[in-house]
Design a protein around this motif. Sequence first.
Motif, PDB file in Angstrom:
ATOM      1  N   SER A  43       0.701  -1.216  -0.049  1.00  0.00           N
ATOM      2  CA  SER A  43      -0.081  -0.002  -0.050  1.00  0.00           C
ATOM      3  C   SER A  43       0.729   1.095   0.003  1.00  0.00           C
ATOM      4  O   SER A  43       0.423   2.476   0.115  1.00  0.00           O
ATOM      5  CB  SER A  43      -0.790  -0.148   1.241  1.00  0.00           C
ATOM      6  OG  SER A  43      -1.773  -1.111   1.030  1.00  0.00           O
ATOM      7  N   THR A  45       3.914   1.228   1.938  1.00  0.00           N
ATOM      8  CA  THR A  45       4.869   1.275   3.214  1.00  0.00           C
ATOM      9  C   THR A  45       6.083   2.025   3.147  1.00  0.00           C
ATOM     10  O   THR A  45       6.615   2.795   3.739  1.00  0.00           O
ATOM     11  CB  THR A  45       4.998  -0.145   3.787  1.00  0.00           C
ATOM     12  OG1 THR A  45       3.880  -0.949   3.243  1.00  0.00           O
ATOM     13  CG2 THR A  45       5.208  -0.276   5.240  1.00  0.00           C
ATOM     14  N   ARG A 119      -4.239   2.196   0.083  1.00  0.00           N
ATOM     15  CA  ARG A 119      -4.094   2.290  -1.461  1.00  0.00           C
ATOM     16  C   ARG A 119      -5.358   1.620  -1.939  1.00  0.00           C
ATOM     17  O   ARG A 119      -5.752   0.757  -1.290  1.00  0.00           O
ATOM     18  CB  ARG A 119      -2.911   1.682  -1.901  1.00  0.00           C
ATOM     19  CG  ARG A 119      -2.424   1.673  -3.181  1.00  0.00           C
ATOM     20  CD  ARG A 119      -1.174   1.057  -3.648  1.00  0.00           C
ATOM     21  NE  ARG A 119      -0.630   1.272  -4.841  1.00  0.00           N
ATOM     22  CZ  ARG A 119       0.318   0.682  -5.543  1.00  0.00           C
ATOM     23  NH1 ARG A 119       1.108  -0.321  -5.101  1.00  0.00           N
ATOM     24  NH2 ARG A 119       0.684   1.135  -6.748  1.00  0.00           N
ATOM     25  N   GLN A 186       0.618  10.756  -4.041  1.00  0.00           N
ATOM     26  CA  GLN A 186       0.883  11.001  -5.500  1.00  0.00           C
ATOM     27  C   GLN A 186       0.231  12.269  -5.958  1.00  0.00           C
ATOM     28  O   GLN A 186       1.093  13.018  -6.806  1.00  0.00           O
ATOM     29  CB  GLN A 186       0.543   9.783  -6.336  1.00  0.00           C
ATOM     30  CG  GLN A 186       1.618   8.912  -6.806  1.00  0.00           C
ATOM     31  CD  GLN A 186       1.329   7.715  -7.672  1.00  0.00           C
ATOM     32  OE1 GLN A 186       0.200   7.512  -8.001  1.00  0.00           O
ATOM     33  NE2 GLN A 186       2.398   7.408  -7.901  1.00  0.00           N
ATOM     34  N   ALA A 216      12.712  11.155  -2.064  1.00  0.00           N
ATOM     35  CA  ALA A 216      11.753  10.012  -1.800  1.00  0.00           C
ATOM     36  C   ALA A 216      10.897   9.802  -3.127  1.00  0.00           C
ATOM     37  O   ALA A 216       9.808   9.090  -3.267  1.00  0.00           O
ATOM     38  CB  ALA A 216      10.466  10.324  -0.728  1.00  0.00           C
ATOM     39  N   PHE A 244      11.041  -4.898  -6.498  1.00  0.00           N
ATOM     40  CA  PHE A 244      10.368  -4.507  -5.508  1.00  0.00           C
ATOM     41  C   PHE A 244       9.802  -2.993  -6.021  1.00  0.00           C
ATOM     42  O   PHE A 244       8.505  -2.811  -5.799  1.00  0.00           O
ATOM     43  CB  PHE A 244      11.144  -4.074  -4.284  1.00  0.00           C
ATOM     44  CG  PHE A 244      10.234  -3.394  -3.135  1.00  0.00           C
ATOM     45  CD1 PHE A 244       9.252  -4.430  -2.335  1.00  0.00           C
ATOM     46  CD2 PHE A 244      10.273  -1.990  -2.979  1.00  0.00           C
ATOM     47  CE1 PHE A 244       8.449  -3.497  -1.522  1.00  0.00           C
ATOM     48  CE2 PHE A 244       9.546  -1.603  -2.139  1.00  0.00           C
ATOM     49  CZ  PHE A 244       8.637  -2.260  -1.324  1.00  0.00           C
TER      50      PHE A 244
HETATM   51  S1  PPS Z   1       5.671  -4.002   1.281  1.00  0.00           S
HETATM   52  O1  PPS Z   1       6.001  -5.166   0.550  1.00  0.00           O
HETATM   53  O2  PPS Z   1       4.231  -4.649   1.584  1.00  0.00           O
HETATM   54  O3  PPS Z   1       6.073  -3.342   1.961  1.00  0.00           O
HETATM   55  O4  PPS Z   1       5.446  -2.867  -0.135  1.00  0.00           O
HETATM   56  P1  PPS Z   1       4.823  -1.510   0.087  1.00  0.00           P
HETATM   57  O5  PPS Z   1       6.207  -0.464   0.257  1.00  0.00           O
HETATM   58  O6  PPS Z   1       3.789  -1.321   0.853  1.00  0.00           O
HETATM   59  O7  PPS Z   1       4.396  -1.276  -1.371  1.00  0.00           O
HETATM   60  C1  PPS Z   1       5.182  -1.426  -2.730  1.00  0.00           C
HETATM   61  C2  PPS Z   1       4.314  -0.724  -3.656  1.00  0.00           C
HETATM   62  O8  PPS Z   1       4.822   0.823  -3.268  1.00  0.00           O
HETATM   63  C3  PPS Z   1       5.625   1.299  -4.638  1.00  0.00           C
HETATM   64  N1  PPS Z   1       6.460   2.509  -4.175  1.00  0.00           N
HETATM   65  C4  PPS Z   1       6.264   3.636  -4.537  1.00  0.00           C
HETATM   66  N2  PPS Z   1       5.379   4.188  -5.783  1.00  0.00           N
HETATM   67  C5  PPS Z   1       5.650   5.471  -6.009  1.00  0.00           C
HETATM   68  N3  PPS Z   1       6.597   6.447  -5.304  1.00  0.00           N
HETATM   69  C6  PPS Z   1       7.421   5.997  -4.530  1.00  0.00           C
HETATM   70  N4  PPS Z   1       8.666   6.706  -4.061  1.00  0.00           N
HETATM   71  C7  PPS Z   1       7.296   4.631  -4.140  1.00  0.00           C
HETATM   72  N5  PPS Z   1       8.002   3.590  -3.529  1.00  0.00           N
HETATM   73  C8  PPS Z   1       7.410   2.399  -3.418  1.00  0.00           C
HETATM   74  C9  PPS Z   1       6.052   0.148  -5.112  1.00  0.00           C
HETATM   75  O9  PPS Z   1       6.601   0.364  -6.687  1.00  0.00           O
HETATM   76  C10 PPS Z   1       5.130  -0.763  -4.954  1.00  0.00           C
HETATM   77  O10 PPS Z   1       3.882  -0.685  -5.960  1.00  0.00           O
HETATM   78  P2  PPS Z   1       3.838  -1.134  -7.436  1.00  0.00           P
HETATM   79  O11 PPS Z   1       2.437  -1.002  -7.821  1.00  0.00           O
HETATM   80  O12 PPS Z   1       4.195  -2.665  -7.380  1.00  0.00           O
HETATM   81  O13 PPS Z   1       5.073  -0.590  -8.260  1.00  0.00           O
END
Ligand code: PPS
Length: 283
Positions: A43, A45, A119, A186, A216, A244
């Motif tokens: 979501s 994290t 999310r 976002q 970030a 990831f």
């Molecule tokens: S986990 O494994 O549960 O701890 O994963 P989590 O961090 O909750 O979620 C991973 C998704 O967050 C996206 N992500 C980001 N999106 C936008 N901007 C930034 N800076 C960012 N950092 C992490 C990551 O790409 C994963 O989403 P998806 O849709 O798979 O790309």
Amino acid sequence: MTYFTHKGILFTTLGSSQKTLISVENDFQLLDDDVVTVTYPKSGTNWMLEILGLVLRGGDPSWVRSVPVWYRSPWIETDVGLKAALNYPPPRCLSSHLPFQLFPKSFLKSKTKVIYVMRNPKDVLISHYYFSKAFKGFKEPGTMEEFMETFLKGDVPYGSWFDHVRGWLEMKNKSNVFFFTYEELQHNPRGSVERLCQILGKDLNSQQIDSVLENASFQKMKDNNMSNFTLVPEGHFDHNIGKFMRKGISGDWKNHLTVAQNEYFDRVYQEKMQNVNVNLQWD
Ligand code: PPS
């Protein structure tokens, strides 16, 4: 990989155990100046953790660039994370994917700040699907159709998305629980960082906030080995199969779900969320 069930919720045996879950719920003491980022998996994290790590250091990226995220903010329900959390001096930065009913009981008597990030569950589903292919702690998801069914039933680690979000939303009147959405991060990154600063009592100037936003960003985090999970050993994550830092966008579900699957998801969502009096706008 195997799962075990604790109080009706699935957990992976890779890194967690019943003993740790019992201990974290009953014995772990949250302290007033702890900040805990809580989420249903996938979501946002780690995005929130990067923002937090930067805000807490006044925008200075040296901490997030030198310490892996799981040491900066350990996951308290994992065996390693709980041990780390117990050894850290306050103020601690902690993480958790626990549903409310399994969260440390000490929370209710503390002023610990919880930052709960939500999310769009359709994007959670897609992110979870790809993550499950590469992360060896989770079961191979099968086809998208099959995984959607598993996800909607809550037969995934940490249980049902609906129950998780509903359980935490019940805490919305507590003055130390704060809600963010991935979509808000976002669409209004500066406003979100400013709100977080206010919550944490951190007075950052405009340049410091610029630094938080820059460091970030998806691209900066993708390039940061301390945050992009490339340090996770191959035995836990197959880096040839998945990344990831995958796409980092909202609405990727539109590229994956058929019209019929989307309509089915909407029906289940309406049914499960009908009594939730919170306006959750994902798009
Ligand atoms: S986990 O494994 O549960 O701890 O994963 P989590 O961090 O909750 O979620 C991973 C998704 O967050 C996206 N992500 C980001 N999106 C936008 N901007 C930034 N800076 C960012 N950092 C992490 C990551 O790409 C994963 O989403 P998806 O849709 O798979 O790309």
